[in-house]
Design a protein around this motif. Structure first.
Motif, PDB file in Angstrom:
ATOM      1  N   ALA A 230       0.829  -1.211   0.000  1.00 28.37           N
ATOM      2  CA  ALA A 230       0.000   0.000   0.000  1.00 28.37           C
ATOM      3  C   ALA A 230       0.864   1.261   0.000  1.00 28.37           C
ATOM      4  O   ALA A 230       0.521   2.260  -0.641  1.00 28.37           O
ATOM      5  CB  ALA A 230      -0.940   0.001   1.195  1.00 28.37           C
TER       6      ALA A 230
ATOM      7  N   ALA B 296       2.025   1.683  -3.522  1.00 25.61           N
ATOM      8  CA  ALA B 296       0.902   2.113  -4.357  1.00 25.61           C
ATOM      9  C   ALA B 296       0.563   3.583  -4.108  1.00 25.61           C
ATOM     10  O   ALA B 296       0.250   4.327  -5.044  1.00 25.61           O
ATOM     11  CB  ALA B 296      -0.323   1.244  -4.079  1.00 25.61           C
ATOM     12  N   THR B 297       0.642   4.016  -2.856  1.00 27.77           N
ATOM     13  CA  THR B 297       0.374   5.414  -2.509  1.00 27.77           C
ATOM     14  C   THR B 297       1.400   6.335  -3.157  1.00 27.77           C
ATOM     15  O   THR B 297       1.046   7.362  -3.745  1.00 27.77           O
ATOM     16  CB  THR B 297       0.393   5.606  -0.979  1.00 27.77           C
ATOM     17  OG1 THR B 297      -0.548   4.721  -0.391  1.00 27.77           O
ATOM     18  CG2 THR B 297       0.050   7.032  -0.599  1.00 27.77           C
TER      19      THR B 297
ATOM     20  N   ASP C 166      -6.096   4.191   1.599  1.00 24.06           N
ATOM     21  CA  ASP C 166      -6.871   4.013   0.373  1.00 24.06           C
ATOM     22  C   ASP C 166      -6.526   2.695  -0.314  1.00 24.06           C
ATOM     23  O   ASP C 166      -7.311   2.178  -1.099  1.00 24.06           O
ATOM     24  CB  ASP C 166      -6.613   5.168  -0.605  1.00 24.06           C
ATOM     25  CG  ASP C 166      -7.105   6.502  -0.084  1.00 24.06           C
ATOM     26  OD1 ASP C 166      -8.052   6.521   0.726  1.00 24.06           O
ATOM     27  OD2 ASP C 166      -6.529   7.533  -0.500  1.00 24.06           O
ATOM     28  N   PHE C 167      -5.355   2.161  -0.017  1.00 21.43           N
ATOM     29  CA  PHE C 167      -4.879   0.935  -0.647  1.00 21.43           C
ATOM     30  C   PHE C 167      -4.767  -0.229   0.340  1.00 21.43           C
ATOM     31  O   PHE C 167      -4.137  -1.241   0.039  1.00 21.43           O
ATOM     32  CB  PHE C 167      -3.521   1.188  -1.308  1.00 21.43           C
ATOM     33  CG  PHE C 167      -3.576   2.262  -2.354  1.00 21.43           C
ATOM     34  CD1 PHE C 167      -4.039   1.986  -3.626  1.00 21.43           C
ATOM     35  CD2 PHE C 167      -3.205   3.566  -2.053  1.00 21.43           C
ATOM     36  CE1 PHE C 167      -4.116   2.980  -4.595  1.00 21.43           C
ATOM     37  CE2 PHE C 167      -3.282   4.573  -3.011  1.00 21.43           C
ATOM     38  CZ  PHE C 167      -3.742   4.277  -4.282  1.00 21.43           C
TER      39      PHE C 167
END
Length: 83
Positions: free
Chosen positions: A43, A46-47, A63-64
């Motif tokens: 995550a 990904a962020t 969010d991920f």
């Protein structure tokens, strides 16, 4: 992962000061679950990627992370979810 005892046995064995120490450790270091640790690392990547490719940015790590939230669970909430 199982620790070999029920919740009521763990409550009887774990003192409140020890519980607070574990709570501080988790706040600083994150989950003790390997799957959650891997999810957090993915995550984070990904962020970083999403924020670098987005005009607005503003993505948060949560969010991920479908299995975690920004607000930590209280002891009472955890006990309720285990029942």
């Amino acid at each position: 992962m199982t620790f070999g005892c029920s919740i009521s046995e763990a409550q009887a064995r774990l003192s409140y000061p020890e519980f607070r120490q574990w709570q501080k450790y988790r706040a600083k270091r994150g989950s003790l679950n390997w799957g959650m640790r891997i999810e957090r690392g993915a995550a984070m990547l990904a962020t970083l990627y999403a924020n670098s490719k987005s005009q607005k940015g503003g993505f948060k790590i949560y969010d991920f992370m479908p299995h975690d939230s920004e607000q930590p669970m209280t002891l009472e909430q955890a006990m309720e979810s285990w029942a």
